[in-house]
Write a protein that holds these residues in place. Structure first.
Motif, PDB file in Angstrom:
ATOM      1  N   GLU A 126     -45.750 -20.474 -45.211  1.00  0.00           N
ATOM      2  CA  GLU A 126     -45.014 -18.858 -44.282  1.00  0.00           C
ATOM      3  C   GLU A 126     -44.767 -18.260 -45.055  1.00  0.00           C
ATOM      4  O   GLU A 126     -44.251 -17.259 -44.408  1.00  0.00           O
ATOM      5  CB  GLU A 126     -43.578 -20.092 -44.363  1.00  0.00           C
ATOM      6  CG  GLU A 126     -43.405 -21.078 -43.918  1.00  0.00           C
ATOM      7  CD  GLU A 126     -42.116 -22.647 -43.055  1.00  0.00           C
ATOM      8  OE1 GLU A 126     -40.764 -22.012 -44.073  1.00  0.00           O
ATOM      9  OE2 GLU A 126     -41.708 -22.543 -42.780  1.00  0.00           O
ATOM     10  N   TRP A 154     -45.334 -25.423 -29.398  1.00  0.00           N
ATOM     11  CA  TRP A 154     -45.657 -26.754 -30.517  1.00  0.00           C
ATOM     12  C   TRP A 154     -47.100 -26.593 -29.991  1.00  0.00           C
ATOM     13  O   TRP A 154     -47.304 -27.099 -29.229  1.00  0.00           O
ATOM     14  CB  TRP A 154     -45.101 -28.569 -29.872  1.00  0.00           C
ATOM     15  CG  TRP A 154     -45.601 -29.035 -31.389  1.00  0.00           C
ATOM     16  CD1 TRP A 154     -46.609 -29.071 -32.024  1.00  0.00           C
ATOM     17  CD2 TRP A 154     -45.877 -30.528 -30.426  1.00  0.00           C
ATOM     18  NE1 TRP A 154     -46.999 -30.238 -32.947  1.00  0.00           N
ATOM     19  CE2 TRP A 154     -46.906 -31.063 -31.603  1.00  0.00           C
ATOM     20  CE3 TRP A 154     -45.628 -31.274 -29.258  1.00  0.00           C
ATOM     21  CZ2 TRP A 154     -47.096 -32.421 -31.787  1.00  0.00           C
ATOM     22  CZ3 TRP A 154     -45.773 -32.951 -29.353  1.00  0.00           C
ATOM     23  CH2 TRP A 154     -46.788 -33.235 -30.740  1.00  0.00           C
ATOM     24  N   PRO A 170     -50.107 -28.766 -30.986  1.00  0.00           N
ATOM     25  CA  PRO A 170     -50.434 -29.881 -32.426  1.00  0.00           C
ATOM     26  C   PRO A 170     -51.487 -30.176 -33.261  1.00  0.00           C
ATOM     27  O   PRO A 170     -50.993 -29.787 -34.034  1.00  0.00           O
ATOM     28  CB  PRO A 170     -50.260 -30.447 -31.228  1.00  0.00           C
ATOM     29  CG  PRO A 170     -49.758 -30.768 -30.172  1.00  0.00           C
ATOM     30  CD  PRO A 170     -49.492 -29.213 -29.847  1.00  0.00           C
ATOM     31  N   ARG A 204     -50.303 -27.833 -35.493  1.00  0.00           N
ATOM     32  CA  ARG A 204     -49.243 -29.073 -36.894  1.00  0.00           C
ATOM     33  C   ARG A 204     -48.259 -27.940 -37.021  1.00  0.00           C
ATOM     34  O   ARG A 204     -47.210 -28.035 -38.355  1.00  0.00           O
ATOM     35  CB  ARG A 204     -50.350 -29.246 -38.745  1.00  0.00           C
ATOM     36  CG  ARG A 204     -51.516 -30.241 -38.503  1.00  0.00           C
ATOM     37  CD  ARG A 204     -51.210 -31.584 -38.148  1.00  0.00           C
ATOM     38  NE  ARG A 204     -52.469 -31.231 -38.433  1.00  0.00           N
ATOM     39  CZ  ARG A 204     -53.206 -31.152 -37.733  1.00  0.00           C
ATOM     40  NH1 ARG A 204     -53.216 -30.691 -36.610  1.00  0.00           N
ATOM     41  NH2 ARG A 204     -54.824 -32.146 -38.154  1.00  0.00           N
ATOM     42  N   VAL A 205     -47.757 -27.391 -35.632  1.00  0.00           N
ATOM     43  CA  VAL A 205     -46.290 -26.894 -36.124  1.00  0.00           C
ATOM     44  C   VAL A 205     -45.976 -26.532 -34.713  1.00  0.00           C
ATOM     45  O   VAL A 205     -46.374 -26.315 -33.652  1.00  0.00           O
ATOM     46  CB  VAL A 205     -46.423 -25.402 -36.977  1.00  0.00           C
ATOM     47  CG1 VAL A 205     -46.797 -24.335 -36.216  1.00  0.00           C
ATOM     48  CG2 VAL A 205     -45.394 -25.202 -37.522  1.00  0.00           C
ATOM     49  N   LYS A 206     -43.961 -26.641 -35.360  1.00  0.00           N
ATOM     50  CA  LYS A 206     -43.690 -26.209 -33.807  1.00  0.00           C
ATOM     51  C   LYS A 206     -42.059 -25.445 -34.048  1.00  0.00           C
ATOM     52  O   LYS A 206     -42.169 -25.182 -35.410  1.00  0.00           O
ATOM     53  CB  LYS A 206     -42.750 -27.614 -33.327  1.00  0.00           C
ATOM     54  CG  LYS A 206     -42.125 -28.492 -34.007  1.00  0.00           C
ATOM     55  CD  LYS A 206     -41.385 -29.291 -32.775  1.00  0.00           C
ATOM     56  CE  LYS A 206     -42.274 -30.856 -33.165  1.00  0.00           C
ATOM     57  NZ  LYS A 206     -42.847 -31.196 -33.325  1.00  0.00           N
ATOM     58  N   ARG A 207     -41.619 -24.768 -33.361  1.00  0.00           N
ATOM     59  CA  ARG A 207     -40.608 -23.960 -33.560  1.00  0.00           C
ATOM     60  C   ARG A 207     -39.673 -24.054 -32.352  1.00  0.00           C
ATOM     61  O   ARG A 207     -40.230 -23.654 -30.859  1.00  0.00           O
ATOM     62  CB  ARG A 207     -41.179 -22.636 -33.704  1.00  0.00           C
ATOM     63  CG  ARG A 207     -40.076 -21.327 -34.642  1.00  0.00           C
ATOM     64  CD  ARG A 207     -39.609 -21.816 -35.860  1.00  0.00           C
ATOM     65  NE  ARG A 207     -38.957 -21.184 -36.362  1.00  0.00           N
ATOM     66  CZ  ARG A 207     -37.588 -20.921 -36.401  1.00  0.00           C
ATOM     67  NH1 ARG A 207     -37.062 -21.509 -36.964  1.00  0.00           N
ATOM     68  NH2 ARG A 207     -36.972 -19.529 -37.746  1.00  0.00           N
ATOM     69  N   ASP A 208     -38.839 -24.232 -32.710  1.00  0.00           N
ATOM     70  CA  ASP A 208     -37.668 -24.490 -31.513  1.00  0.00           C
ATOM     71  C   ASP A 208     -37.195 -22.630 -30.673  1.00  0.00           C
ATOM     72  O   ASP A 208     -37.410 -21.265 -31.225  1.00  0.00           O
ATOM     73  CB  ASP A 208     -36.096 -24.891 -31.758  1.00  0.00           C
ATOM     74  CG  ASP A 208     -36.378 -26.308 -32.051  1.00  0.00           C
ATOM     75  OD1 ASP A 208     -37.341 -26.816 -32.098  1.00  0.00           O
ATOM     76  OD2 ASP A 208     -35.523 -26.467 -32.644  1.00  0.00           O
ATOM     77  N   ASP A 257     -36.593 -16.788 -33.188  1.00  0.00           N
ATOM     78  CA  ASP A 257     -36.724 -17.243 -33.770  1.00  0.00           C
ATOM     79  C   ASP A 257     -39.202 -17.573 -34.442  1.00  0.00           C
ATOM     80  O   ASP A 257     -39.542 -17.022 -32.853  1.00  0.00           O
ATOM     81  CB  ASP A 257     -37.160 -18.600 -32.955  1.00  0.00           C
ATOM     82  CG  ASP A 257     -35.879 -19.489 -33.386  1.00  0.00           C
ATOM     83  OD1 ASP A 257     -35.158 -19.355 -34.034  1.00  0.00           O
ATOM     84  OD2 ASP A 257     -35.301 -19.771 -32.546  1.00  0.00           O
ATOM     85  N   ARG A 316     -47.487 -27.441 -25.680  1.00  0.00           N
ATOM     86  CA  ARG A 316     -46.596 -28.381 -25.094  1.00  0.00           C
ATOM     87  C   ARG A 316     -44.616 -27.996 -25.666  1.00  0.00           C
ATOM     88  O   ARG A 316     -44.624 -27.931 -26.767  1.00  0.00           O
ATOM     89  CB  ARG A 316     -46.472 -29.916 -26.103  1.00  0.00           C
ATOM     90  CG  ARG A 316     -48.124 -30.506 -25.571  1.00  0.00           C
ATOM     91  CD  ARG A 316     -48.281 -32.166 -24.836  1.00  0.00           C
ATOM     92  NE  ARG A 316     -49.384 -32.430 -25.139  1.00  0.00           N
ATOM     93  CZ  ARG A 316     -49.470 -32.593 -25.662  1.00  0.00           C
ATOM     94  NH1 ARG A 316     -50.121 -32.119 -26.808  1.00  0.00           N
ATOM     95  NH2 ARG A 316     -51.708 -33.299 -25.056  1.00  0.00           N
ATOM     96  N   ALA A 366     -41.407 -29.701 -26.754  1.00  0.00           N
ATOM     97  CA  ALA A 366     -41.164 -30.563 -27.802  1.00  0.00           C
ATOM     98  C   ALA A 366     -40.182 -30.797 -26.976  1.00  0.00           C
ATOM     99  O   ALA A 366     -39.277 -31.465 -28.019  1.00  0.00           O
ATOM    100  CB  ALA A 366     -41.636 -30.122 -29.311  1.00  0.00           C
ATOM    101  N   GLU A 367     -38.926 -29.931 -27.411  1.00  0.00           N
ATOM    102  CA  GLU A 367     -37.659 -30.283 -27.012  1.00  0.00           C
ATOM    103  C   GLU A 367     -36.922 -30.080 -26.019  1.00  0.00           C
ATOM    104  O   GLU A 367     -37.520 -29.089 -24.591  1.00  0.00           O
ATOM    105  CB  GLU A 367     -36.479 -28.926 -27.394  1.00  0.00           C
ATOM    106  CG  GLU A 367     -35.020 -28.896 -27.935  1.00  0.00           C
ATOM    107  CD  GLU A 367     -34.791 -30.345 -28.199  1.00  0.00           C
ATOM    108  OE1 GLU A 367     -35.479 -30.035 -30.154  1.00  0.00           O
ATOM    109  OE2 GLU A 367     -33.925 -30.822 -27.886  1.00  0.00           O
TER     110      GLU A 367
END
Ligand SMILES: [Cu+2]
Ligand SMILES: [Cu+2]
Lengths: 351, 542
Positions: free
Chosen positions: A119, A173, A175, A178-182, A189, A204, A206-207
């Motif tokens: 990060e 997201w 895949p 290897r990370v997603k963020r809302d 964000d 994709r 994810a929420e």
């Protein structure tokens, strides 16, 4: 605590950690994860494998003891007596309290280190705004003013995403990264990563964000710096179908059919509607493949043009039988330019 | 033998189960039967969801229907099945296990049950007015704009929260004040410890969810703007409220189950429980720690990134008391004389499957890994291993174990074993492939998926059908055995907790004489436990 116990704890913990380390560095678990397309993915996978190593050993110890006990300690036929009473064993209890404590401490520290590493905000990243909306993604490159609905990224250059939502919560997201963020409405964000592998990967949502959630997909194209620059200079030209380039930016092509398709795609209509011409297969709303004919017959006294136009700008004025009201976004009228709306209506009527 | 004959000849009046009755045993049965009905409803929804996911594409359900079914599946299973069925066990067992005549507040107890049917009706009725469709998590703003059914859903969950709170007040008061003479805290059966820890969590956490739901309901019907982003509302605020309750809810759903199997292992191993105090204290530790981990559900959300670290640490620490329990159960069966009755099989199944749920929980607590697997099928697999492999196994174990006590009849062991194996294979077949789906990139709550996930989903669907079928031998067994199974003695398992010292089923006043605690409940191998035919324990009422 007796010295012997301390010794047992240290040895067992070290063995567990060593196995974790071994798995992290040398066992091939790549079948458990998609391709590694970012630097982050490499670090996360190493941590994941480390945890898999320890988890496997713990799993085998516990299930092994369970199966052993089940086979070994069954009641002998006819033996109705009780077993030898044992109420506990301080040594054992201390050992199995402290070993998990040591292990999670190690995993915790390792996780923390990976987290700070992945990060860390790089100097001078490529900034990309990610704008999400039921049920589509849009990507804007503030430096060049380009905007598109497929994400292009140059390989090996750090990116900073600024993720927003226009309606409900979505989650961005990839895949392979290897990370997603809302994407949270009302705030921006941020997410940083560095793509490390040329290729095309799915994006994709994810929420859970509504009926079109599963269809809220797009694609990221990681390409060489030159290809990326060429794409930016062309104004974000999107290759939508075989060889025929159509821009997804603000400039509309001259061909009315291509222009209509661009608008249709840009506003994510295909997530909910099937339209053969645009090769979309959404099922939330009625199919539009035959809308030119259907529109003329929907409402008595309303001609096809007005019908289609009002279906888009005043979505709930008329709700098609068997389909939910309030699902199709009702702000297209505000978001589209008058030109886009005209092009779109003409395009739909030609179906 | 006056008590037993009386119980045998007495004609059971089934009508009392449909009335306001303050007998904790009647209420317990009302709970168990009603919640099992909702289990079947929730299961039927799951079958539809799994059928839709049996192949890519949208064939059976469309996006709207799918979201409605998954929302109701989750809500029914959690709020109308697992949480209240465990409260049902608490109702039936706590007074009997501590030697009390009834609960501390019998009328409150009846009320806590009678809140459940209307709440269930509301939730199901919501299907007919445009059902809730934003998941059991009801994230705002999606849930604020959802159709009318979302309001009914919120009211239903509020009512169920009140029911759960009333139950918890009763459990705590009863346990603190009504124990048999001579029964100190370190003599409490571990199931009672588990319920105590659970009740304390309910008392702290449930009011938060109830308050949050009232805010959502007000936003929806009274035009308030608590969650309206344009008016400065913060969607992350709801997530904090929701998980402040719903993470502890996971422990509310597992601690009583851990209590159940802590009763079963000693009896069928003929050995004292290993590490009694460690198990009791770890339940309390989990209940306290469990209140401090909620934001681990929000690592990808817009929460303050620095705050994620403490939540990661507390979440991982929970592995320690959980590990203590698992190892203590292994210590209990170790060197025992194991009898593989149906409840014992389910208890062993609990360990082996809950373990998988527990281990994968550490992966989810590790922030960098979670940022990949959060909101994917990995989470779906994890939570079903905890709640189905764990809680539901424990519920079945308990239903079989106390079946003779509750009904006065014996169930059929053979059918019980068939049920166990169908359930065990079905659970693993259904949920193991989901881990892989999630890791490889399949988000949760999707009506459709990319073709590469077809294989894992087909396995999961076959497993789910097996789980669906596995309820048939159970239902058949329970109904037929209850109606005309062989009579059960008062203590068929030769167990030492107090509920086995009275007749099966117990008389309305529970014990003919107020019991005095003489034998520690896990003294196997140290005292003679006789079954009714020969022994002093069951004839206490003579
Ligand atoms: Cu979304
Ligand atoms: Cu979504």
């Amino acid at each position: 605590m007796k010295e012997r116990n301390l010794f047992a704890i240290i040895v067992l913990s070290l063995v567990l950690i060593a196995v974790g380390y071994l798995v992290a560095t040398s066992v091939d678990l790549s079948w458990l994860m998609p391709a590694q397309a970012s630097e982050r993915a490499v670090l996360v996978d190493r941590l994941f494998r480390f945890m898999m190593g320890i988890a496997t050993v713990v799993f085998l110890i516990v299930e092994g003891a369970l199966i052993y006990a089940v086979l070994r300690f069954r009641q002998k036929p006819g033996d109705e007596s009780d077993a030898r009473p044992v109420h506990g064993n301080n040594t054992l209890e201390i050992v199995w309290t402290l070993i998990p404590a040591v292990i999670v401490a190690v995993i915790g520290v390792y996780s923390y280190r990976v987290l700070t590493e992945v990060e860390r905000v790089p100097d001078d990243p490529l900034v990309v705004r990610v704008i999400s909306q039921q049920f589509s993604w849009r990507f804007e490159y503030p430096e060049s003013g380009v905007s598109a609905n497929v994400l292009h990224l140059p390989v090996d250059r750090p990116v900073q995403f600024q993720i927003e939502s226009r309606d409900v919560i979505h989650s961005f997201w990839v895949p392979e990264f290897r990370v997603k963020r809302d994407a949270t409405p009302g705030q921006i964000d941020e997410l940083v990563l560095t793509p490390s592998q040329i290729g095309r990967y799915p994006i994709r949502c994810a929420e859970l964000c509504g009926p079109g959630h599963a269809a809220m997909v797009s694609e990221v194209i990681v390409e060489s710096e030159e290809d990326f620059q060429a794409w930016i200079e062309a104004g974000g030209v999107e290759v939508l179908d075989a060889g025929k380039g159509v821009p997804a930016g603000d400039k509309l092509p001259d061909d009315p059919l291509a222009a209509g398709r661009v608008v249709f795609t840009k506003y994510g209509c295909g997530a909910c509607h099937t339209l053969d011409e645009a090769k979309t297969g959404g099922i939330v709303g009625p199919s539009l493949s035959d809308i030119g004919r259907v529109a003329a017959e929907r409402l008595q006294g309303v001609n096809a043009v007005d019908y289609v136009r009002s279906s888009i700008v005043e979505t709930d004025a008329f709700v098609v039988d068997g389909y939910p009201s309030g699902v199709m976004p009702n702000d297209f009228g505000e978001r589209m330019t008058p030109e886009e709306l005209d092009v779109l209506v003409e395009y739909l009527l030609s179906q | 033998m006056s008590v037993n004959t009386a119980a045998m000849t007495e004609k059971v009046d089934w009508r009392k189960y449909f009335t306001w009755n303050t007998d904790h045993k009647v209420i317990g049965i009302q709970y168990l039967v009603t919640t099992f009905f909702f289990f079947i409803v929730g299961g039927a929804l799951a079958m539809l969801v799994r059928t839709e996911l049996g192949q890519p594409g949208t064939d059976l359900l469309d996006g709207v229907e799918y979201n409605r079914f998954l929302t109701n599946h989750g809500s029914v299973m959690i709020f109308l099945w697992i949480i209240p069925v465990l409260a049902g066990f608490g109702n039936y067992l706590i007074p009997l296990m501590i030697g009390a005549r009834d609960m501390a507040f019998p009328n409150l107890n009846a009320l806590s049950f009678w809140l459940i049917p209307p709440a269930g009706v509301l939730m199901i009725a919501s299907f007919f007015v445009g059902s809730a469709e934003s998941g059991w998590t009801a994230y705002v703003p999606l849930s604020v704009t959802a159709p009318l059914g979302q309001t009914l859903w919120a009211v239903s969950v509020i009512i169920l929260g009140v029911s759960s709170l009333l139950g918890a007040i009763n459990f705590v008061t009863t346990t603190l004040t009504m124990r048999a003479e001579g029964m100190g805290f370190w003599d409490l059966p571990l199931f009672v410890w588990g319920m105590l820890a659970t009740a304390l969590m309910i008392l702290v956490a449930t009011p938060m969810l109830t308050a949050g739901l009232i805010l959502i309901a007000l936003d929806r019907v009274a035009g308030t703007l608590f969650f309206d982003v344009a008016a400065g509302g913060d969607p992350v605020f709801w997530q904090n409220i929701f998980w402040f309750y719903s993470h502890p809810a996971v422990y509310i759903m597992i601690l009583p189950g851990m209590g159940i199997i802590s009763e079963i292992f000693p009896v069928f191993s003929r050995k004292p429980i290993f590490g009694y105090k460690a198990i009791a204290i770890s339940s309390m530790a989990i209940s306290v720690l469990g209140l401090t981990v909620w934001a681990h559900h929000m690592f990808t959300s817009g929460m303050n990134p620095a705050l994620r670290i403490p939540y990661m640490i507390t979440s991982m620490i929970i592995a320690v008391p959980t590990g203590i329990k698992i190892f203590s159960w292994l210590g209990t069966i170790w060197d025992g004389k194991l009898r593989f009755t149906t409840p014992m099989l389910f208890a062993l199944g609990f360990i082996s499957m809950f373990l998988i749920g527990g281990i994968t929980g550490i992966f989810l607590a590790s922030i960098p890994v979670d940022l990949h697997v959060h909101d994917t099928y990995f989470v779906v697999a994890h939570l079903h291993f905890v709640l189905f492999g764990g809680s539901v196994s424990a519920v079945y174990a308990g239903l079989y174990y106390w079946f003779p006590k509750i009904t006065g009849r014996k169930y059929d062991e053979r059918l019980g074993k068939v049920h166990f194996w169908m359930n065990f294979i079905g659970t693993n077949l259904s949920y193991l492939p989901m881990f892989l789906a999630g890791l490889l990139g399949m988000p949760r709550r999707v009506v459709d998926y990319a073709p590469e996930f077809t294989g894992v989903n087909q396995l999961a669907t076959v497993g789910a059908y097996l789980l669906g079928l596995s309820t048939l031998p159970f239902l058949y067994n329970a109904i037929v055995s209850w109606a005309r199974g062989p009579r059960a003695e008062s203590n068929p398992w030769r167990a030492l907790t107090l509920e086995w010292t009275t007749s099966s089923p117990p008389p309305e006043h529970n014990f003919d004489e107020r019991p005095v605690m003489k034998i520690w409940p896990y003294s196997y191998g140290e005292v003679e436990v006789e079954s009714e035919a020969t022994g002093p324990v069951a004839s206490a009422g003579d």
